[in-house]
Structures are given as structure tokens and as C-alpha cells.
Design a protein around this motif. Sequence first.
Motif, short mmCIF file in Angstrom:
data_model
loop_
_atom_site.label_atom_id
_atom_site.label_comp_id
_atom_site.label_asym_id
_atom_site.label_seq_id
_atom_site.Cartn_x
_atom_site.Cartn_y
_atom_site.Cartn_z
N ASP A 13 0.81 -1.22 0.00
CA ASP A 13 0.00 0.00 0.00
C ASP A 13 0.84 1.26 0.00
O ASP A 13 0.36 2.33 -0.34
CB ASP A 13 -0.93 0.02 1.22
CG ASP A 13 -1.99 -1.05 1.14
OD1 ASP A 13 -2.36 -1.44 0.01
OD2 ASP A 13 -2.44 -1.52 2.19
N ASP A 14 2.10 1.13 0.39
CA ASP A 14 2.96 2.28 0.61
C ASP A 14 4.35 1.95 0.10
O ASP A 14 4.83 0.83 0.31
CB ASP A 14 2.99 2.57 2.12
CG ASP A 14 3.51 3.92 2.44
OD1 ASP A 14 3.08 4.90 1.82
OD2 ASP A 14 4.38 4.00 3.33
N LEU A 15 5.02 2.90 -0.56
CA LEU A 15 6.29 2.58 -1.18
C LEU A 15 7.20 3.80 -1.26
O LEU A 15 6.73 4.91 -1.50
CB LEU A 15 6.02 2.07 -2.61
CG LEU A 15 7.19 1.60 -3.44
CD1 LEU A 15 7.64 0.22 -2.98
CD2 LEU A 15 6.78 1.54 -4.91
N LYS A 43 4.51 10.96 6.02
CA LYS A 43 3.05 10.76 5.94
C LYS A 43 2.52 11.61 4.79
O LYS A 43 2.49 12.84 4.87
CB LYS A 43 2.37 11.16 7.26
CG LYS A 43 2.86 10.41 8.47
CD LYS A 43 2.52 8.94 8.38
CE LYS A 43 2.98 8.22 9.62
NZ LYS A 43 3.63 6.96 9.38
N LEU A 44 2.13 10.97 3.74
CA LEU A 44 1.68 11.67 2.55
C LEU A 44 0.33 12.34 2.75
O LEU A 44 -0.60 11.74 3.26
CB LEU A 44 1.57 10.69 1.38
CG LEU A 44 2.87 10.20 0.76
CD1 LEU A 44 2.60 9.04 -0.19
CD2 LEU A 44 3.57 11.33 0.02
N PRO A 91 -1.32 11.57 -2.99
CA PRO A 91 -0.96 10.20 -3.36
C PRO A 91 0.52 10.01 -3.67
O PRO A 91 1.01 8.89 -3.71
CB PRO A 91 -1.79 9.95 -4.64
CG PRO A 91 -2.87 10.95 -4.62
CD PRO A 91 -2.33 12.14 -3.89
N ARG A 110 7.81 9.05 -3.10
CA ARG A 110 7.09 8.44 -1.97
C ARG A 110 5.68 8.22 -2.49
O ARG A 110 5.04 9.17 -2.96
CB ARG A 110 7.11 9.41 -0.78
CG ARG A 110 6.61 8.82 0.48
CD ARG A 110 7.63 7.79 1.01
NE ARG A 110 7.27 7.37 2.34
CZ ARG A 110 6.33 6.46 2.58
NH1 ARG A 110 5.71 5.88 1.59
NH2 ARG A 110 6.04 6.14 3.81
N SER A 169 1.74 6.42 -2.32
CA SER A 169 0.64 5.71 -1.70
C SER A 169 0.02 4.85 -2.79
O SER A 169 -0.83 5.32 -3.57
CB SER A 169 -0.40 6.68 -1.13
OG SER A 169 -1.55 5.95 -0.76
N ASP A 213 -1.99 2.42 -2.55
CA ASP A 213 -3.42 2.23 -2.31
C ASP A 213 -4.22 3.37 -2.94
O ASP A 213 -5.20 3.14 -3.66
CB ASP A 213 -3.68 2.14 -0.81
CG ASP A 213 -5.14 1.93 -0.49
OD1 ASP A 213 -5.74 0.97 -1.02
OD2 ASP A 213 -5.70 2.74 0.29
N ARG A 214 -3.82 4.60 -2.68
CA ARG A 214 -4.53 5.75 -3.26
C ARG A 214 -4.36 5.80 -4.78
O ARG A 214 -5.28 6.19 -5.51
CB ARG A 214 -4.05 7.04 -2.61
CG ARG A 214 -4.57 7.12 -1.18
CD ARG A 214 -3.85 8.12 -0.33
NE ARG A 214 -4.06 9.49 -0.72
CZ ARG A 214 -3.45 10.51 -0.12
NH1 ARG A 214 -2.63 10.30 0.89
NH2 ARG A 214 -3.65 11.73 -0.52
#
Length: 166
Positions: free
Chosen positions: A65-67, A87-88, A91, A120, A122, A124-125
Motif C-alpha cells: 500500500d505504501d512505497l 506521511k503523505l 498520493p 514516496r 501511496s 493504495d490511493r
Amino acid sequence: VLVAPPTLSNDVRIQIEDAAANHGINLRIKIAFELERLYSGALIDDYWYMSTSKLFLADLLPDLDDLLYIDVDTLIRAPLDELLDWKLRNPLGAVVELTRGGAFLFGTPRQPYFNAGVLRMSLDRMRRERVGERAREILSRHVLPLQDQDVFNLLFADRFDYLPFT
């Protein structure tokens, strides 16, 4: 996770895995067989294949989900904790280019233009926003000099976190 083209030889794969193990890195190699389907166009060579693959990471890595994406030619000279903990709000997070890339792509130097070498993300988003599908549409209609970077800038103009220069 290392995303690699289907042309990755077994010898090179073993070298990469050995190097990672020697540095205590838990590495997973993802062979991007489905990238041609996701791209739905002719991929010129391994460079373009891998360069454009970052546009489809949300689809290629459905279990993440996060990269933090880092190009292979990026020199890392300090711990990555700040980027890993980022913390984005958007996205995508990226470093703004100091060149005139925005002037070429957007017709004005006032439009922020970012580099796609360190991102960075997201995932998932990005999946929810159908970034891969939208990127494929842009690539099928336009020839862009910096394919992946230009597409990311078109998709996330004014909607990205400004990551630090270092």
C-alpha cells in the motif's frame, strides 16, 4: 522489491540476490511479465520498459500500500528514515526539479515540475485513482521526452508532497 523485466537473466538475478544478501537486504524480485499488458503498447527496450514500469507499480505490487521508490542510479548518502516515515497528504511525494521541465510540459515555468527518480507513493490511493489506466491512456496518445516523469507530472500537477532536496 526490485521490479525487473522478463529479460533478466538467471546469472544477473543470482548476482543481485547475492549482493542483497551480503548487505543484509531482504530482497524480493518481481518480474514484470504483465507490464506489456498494462502498457498495451510496444515497449522499445529494457530501459524504457523499466522506466515506464514505475507508472504501474500500484498494479504490479497489489500486496503493497505504501512505497519509497528509488531509481537505480540514485546515490544514497544518508539514512532514509525521514522518507520512509513521511506521511503523505497527497498520493505522491517528489522532489521539485530546478530545471525548466514545467515550462516545456505545461507551457509555463511557474508550474512546479518534479523529478521521478525518488518518489514516496501511496499505492493504495494510486490504485483507487486508477493511475495505471490513466498513465496508459496518456502514453497511448502522446510522445513525451521523459515518459514516466512527464506522465507523473501530468497526473499529479499541484497534487504532490514536496520532498526535501536531500
